[in-house]
Every structure is written in structure tokens, then in C-alpha cells.
Design a protein around this motif. Structure first.
Motif, PDB file in Angstrom:
ATOM      1  N   ASP A 116      -9.803 -10.229  10.284  1.00 19.13           N
ATOM      2  CA  ASP A 116      -9.869 -11.441  11.109  1.00 19.13           C
ATOM      3  C   ASP A 116      -8.847 -11.431  12.234  1.00 19.13           C
ATOM      4  O   ASP A 116      -9.093 -11.964  13.318  1.00 19.13           O
ATOM      5  N   ASN A 117      -7.689 -10.851  11.975  1.00 21.98           N
ATOM      6  CA  ASN A 117      -6.628 -10.830  12.978  1.00 21.98           C
ATOM      7  C   ASN A 117      -6.650  -9.558  13.821  1.00 21.98           C
ATOM      8  O   ASN A 117      -5.754  -9.344  14.637  1.00 21.98           O
ATOM      9  N   GLU A 118      -7.689  -8.731  13.587  1.00 24.93           N
ATOM     10  CA  GLU A 118      -7.855  -7.483  14.327  1.00 24.93           C
ATOM     11  C   GLU A 118      -6.570  -6.661  14.324  1.00 24.93           C
ATOM     12  O   GLU A 118      -6.135  -6.133  15.346  1.00 24.93           O
ATOM     13  N   ILE A 119      -5.959  -6.603  13.137  1.00 23.94           N
ATOM     14  CA  ILE A 119      -4.720  -5.844  12.980  1.00 23.94           C
ATOM     15  C   ILE A 119      -5.057  -4.381  12.738  1.00 23.94           C
ATOM     16  O   ILE A 119      -5.747  -4.038  11.775  1.00 23.94           O
ATOM     17  N   THR A 120      -4.603  -3.542  13.620  1.00 25.64           N
ATOM     18  CA  THR A 120      -4.843  -2.108  13.489  1.00 25.64           C
ATOM     19  C   THR A 120      -3.778  -1.519  12.570  1.00 25.64           C
ATOM     20  O   THR A 120      -2.596  -1.502  12.897  1.00 25.64           O
ATOM     21  N   ALA A 121      -4.213  -1.068  11.417  1.00 26.21           N
ATOM     22  CA  ALA A 121      -3.285  -0.488  10.447  1.00 26.21           C
ATOM     23  C   ALA A 121      -3.790   0.895  10.059  1.00 26.21           C
ATOM     24  O   ALA A 121      -4.407   1.069   9.013  1.00 26.21           O
ATOM     25  N   PRO A 122      -3.557   1.891  10.914  1.00 28.07           N
ATOM     26  CA  PRO A 122      -4.117   3.214  10.619  1.00 28.07           C
ATOM     27  C   PRO A 122      -3.551   3.856   9.358  1.00 28.07           C
ATOM     28  O   PRO A 122      -4.196   4.700   8.762  1.00 28.07           O
ATOM     29  N   ALA A 123      -2.351   3.454   8.942  1.00 27.27           N
ATOM     30  CA  ALA A 123      -1.739   4.034   7.748  1.00 27.27           C
ATOM     31  C   ALA A 123      -1.307   2.924   6.805  1.00 27.27           C
ATOM     32  O   ALA A 123      -0.440   2.107   7.136  1.00 27.27           O
ATOM     33  N   ILE A 124      -1.929   2.872   5.624  1.00 27.51           N
ATOM     34  CA  ILE A 124      -1.654   1.837   4.631  1.00 27.51           C
ATOM     35  C   ILE A 124      -1.094   2.485   3.376  1.00 27.51           C
ATOM     36  O   ILE A 124      -1.527   3.559   2.962  1.00 27.51           O
ATOM     37  N   LEU A 125      -0.118   1.816   2.747  1.00 30.47           N
ATOM     38  CA  LEU A 125       0.492   2.288   1.508  1.00 30.47           C
ATOM     39  C   LEU A 125       0.233   1.265   0.405  1.00 30.47           C
ATOM     40  O   LEU A 125       0.490   0.074   0.585  1.00 30.47           O
ATOM     41  N   ASP A 126      -0.276   1.739  -0.731  1.00 28.56           N
ATOM     42  CA  ASP A 126      -0.520   0.904  -1.908  1.00 28.56           C
ATOM     43  C   ASP A 126       0.529   1.277  -2.952  1.00 28.56           C
ATOM     44  O   ASP A 126       0.463   2.343  -3.555  1.00 28.56           O
ATOM     45  N   LEU A 127       1.504   0.390  -3.161  1.00 23.26           N
ATOM     46  CA  LEU A 127       2.604   0.669  -4.080  1.00 23.26           C
ATOM     47  C   LEU A 127       2.271   0.162  -5.475  1.00 23.26           C
ATOM     48  O   LEU A 127       2.076  -1.035  -5.673  1.00 23.26           O
ATOM     49  N   GLY A 128       2.214   1.070  -6.443  1.00 23.07           N
ATOM     50  CA  GLY A 128       1.846   0.707  -7.801  1.00 23.07           C
ATOM     51  C   GLY A 128       0.353   0.526  -7.916  1.00 23.07           C
ATOM     52  O   GLY A 128      -0.148  -0.545  -8.244  1.00 23.07           O
ATOM     53  N   ALA A 129      -0.395   1.596  -7.670  1.00 23.03           N
ATOM     54  CA  ALA A 129      -1.838   1.515  -7.439  1.00 23.03           C
ATOM     55  C   ALA A 129      -2.653   1.150  -8.671  1.00 23.03           C
ATOM     56  O   ALA A 129      -3.739   0.593  -8.553  1.00 23.03           O
ATOM     57  N   GLY A 130      -2.164   1.479  -9.876  1.00 24.08           N
ATOM     58  CA  GLY A 130      -2.975   1.222 -11.068  1.00 24.08           C
ATOM     59  C   GLY A 130      -4.302   1.962 -10.995  1.00 24.08           C
ATOM     60  O   GLY A 130      -4.348   3.174 -10.783  1.00 24.08           O
ATOM     61  N   THR A 131      -5.398   1.237 -11.141  1.00 19.48           N
ATOM     62  CA  THR A 131      -6.737   1.838 -11.066  1.00 19.48           C
ATOM     63  C   THR A 131      -7.117   2.273  -9.659  1.00 19.48           C
ATOM     64  O   THR A 131      -8.111   2.965  -9.472  1.00 19.48           O
ATOM     65  N   GLY A 132      -6.365   1.828  -8.656  1.00 17.41           N
ATOM     66  CA  GLY A 132      -6.726   2.079  -7.264  1.00 17.41           C
ATOM     67  C   GLY A 132      -7.562   0.967  -6.667  1.00 17.41           C
ATOM     68  O   GLY A 132      -8.061   1.084  -5.546  1.00 17.41           O
ATOM     69  N   LEU A 133      -7.700  -0.152  -7.398  1.00 16.99           N
ATOM     70  CA  LEU A 133      -8.558  -1.261  -6.961  1.00 16.99           C
ATOM     71  C   LEU A 133      -8.238  -1.737  -5.554  1.00 16.99           C
ATOM     72  O   LEU A 133      -9.136  -1.863  -4.708  1.00 16.99           O
TER      73      LEU A 133
END
Length: 240
Positions: free
Chosen positions: A39-56
Motif C-alpha cells: 500500500d505504501n509502495e515501499i521498495t524493499a529489495p532485501a528482506i530479513l526474517d529473524l527467527g523464521a520457524g516454518t518460514g511462514l
């Protein structure tokens, strides 16, 4: 006994080797965060998921956001499960799992956006199940350590999404502010219109901002999903 898998519209989450299974509040965090980015048209080419668990969370963001996502998980069983879920998804080429302790990441790579569903209960009673306690309690990772890891990994213009218990969120917000992370958007979650708030999703920015506040009830008074919940989760849930 919990199901060994949870099927969404575009992907399946296998979870037999994970202490923490797919839950509604984590789905809300993933959907709310993906919608916020879109919605905010935020360009985030690199995202980090800390503590991914199942990867949900990584999978939910990958469905909506065209970004490269790196997930980090300490538990070996959960890490193996997340790799399986990533490999079987339509976005395997954009999803990577790293099996390591986030406190030992060197910060060489900076991420545009970080998402985390961190350990919840710093002083609550433990279950006696080591893997579940590690996933649910801040036994191995305090909020201060999480914020230190975020500060090390987050780009100067980056943002953070976290899911926490409603009662713990204000304390976390104070710690985040001490780390120069400002609350940009917050979603207070009720199980139903008859209940009080029980979870909070917060999106933090390094830049001082006015906080946008919203609320969501999962069920109405008749135990039917509310229109707001249906709208938010329709891209993911099979029967919405």
C-alpha cells in the motif's frame, strides 16, 4: 495433535518438525506487513526474517512483494522444515534459509526491511518442552538482544515489523525508542469483539514519525470472521 501441514492458496507450510505451528496471529502479522509494504509502495529489495520457524512470514511476504528474502533460524528442525517449505513454494529462487544464531550475524549485509515474530514471554512459566520454550520464551534471546541484532542488520532507511503480546508491547516500544527505532504503524488485535487486545503488530522506522493506529478483531459476536479479517487474509486463506 496439530496438523502436520497448513495449506494456503499459493503455498503449503509443513510443520511437523517445528515447535511452533502456524497460528492466526502470525498470519495476521504476515498479511498486515505485506499489505503495508504494498500500500505504501515501499521498495524493499532485501528482506530479513529473524527467527523464521516454518518460514511462514517469508512465504507470505514473498507472495505479495517481489523481494529477495533471507530467513534466519537457530533450531535445526525448524530450519530444515523452512528450507523444505521454501523449496516447494513458487518463490524458491527468492528465498534463502540460514541456520544460525542471529546474535552472531556480522552485519556485513544491510537489509531494507526486517520482520520477526520473536520469543514472547520473558518471565512466563515454561512448558517443559525445550524446543517450544526456545521458540515461545526469551530464554535464548532477550528483546534487547533482538533489537541489537536489528540495529546491526537494518539499513539506514530500513524498517522493522514485530509481533508481540499486547501486554509486552509497550515495554518493547520503549526499548525500541532507546535504540532509535520509532513506532510508525501499530495494529492491536482481538480474538473477538468480546475480548480485549491480546497481540500487537508494530512497524518501526529509524526516522521519527507520527504513529498510525489501527485495530482488528478476528471474530465478531457470532464467532464469524469479521470483514476486516476476511479482507486482510483473503489473499492467503483457502476458504476466504
Amino acid at each position: 495433535m496439530a496438523n502436520t501441514f497448513f495449506k494456503f492458496k499459493q503455498f503449503t507450510v509443513h510443520q511437523e518438525h517445528c515447535a511452533m505451528k502456524v497460528c492466526t496471529d502470525a498470519c495476521i502479522q504476515g498479511a498486515f506487513t505485506a499489505q503495508y509494504l504494498a500500500d505504501n509502495e515501499i521498495t524493499a529489495p532485501a528482506i530479513l526474517d529473524l527467527g523464521a520457524g516454518t518460514g511462514l512470514l517469508s512465504l507470505m511476504l514473498a507472495q505479495q512483494i517481489d523481494a529477495v528474502i533471507t530467513a534466519v533460524e537457530l533450531d535445526a528442525g525448524a530450519a530444515h522444515q523452512a528450507i523444505q517449505n521454501f523449496d516447494e513454494s513458487p518463490w524458491a529462487h527468492r528465498l534463502t534459509l540460514t541456520h544460525q544464531d542471529i546474535r552472531k550475524m556480522d552485519g556485513a549485509v544491510k537489509y531494507d526491511f526486517i520482520i520477526s515474530n520473536p520469543p514472547f514471554y520473558e518471565r512466563a512459566l515454561k512448558s517443559g518442552q525445550a524446543a517450544k520454550d526456545q521458540a515461545m520464551h526469551a530464554t535464548n534471546l532477550s528483546y534487547e538482544e533482538l533489537l541489537a541484532a536489528v540495529d546491526q542488520q537494518l539499513a539506514v532507511s530500513g524498517e522493522l515489523s514485530v509481533l508481540l503480546p499486547y501486554t509486552a508491547f509497550e515495554g518493547f516500544r520503549v526499548l525500541a525508542l532507546e535504540a532509535a527505532l520509532h513506532l510508525k504503524q501499530v495494529l492491536y488485535i482481538r480474538q473477538s469483539v468480546k475480548h480485549g487486545f491480546f497481540r500487537t503488530v508494530g512497524i518501526f522506522s529509524r526516522k521519527p514519525v507520527n504513529t498510525v493506529i489501527s485495530e482488528l478483531s478476528v471474530y465478531d459476536a457470532e464467532r464469524v470472521y469479521t470483514p476486516g479479517f476476511v479482507e486482510l487474509l483473503r489473499p492467503y486463506y483457502l476458504y476466504l
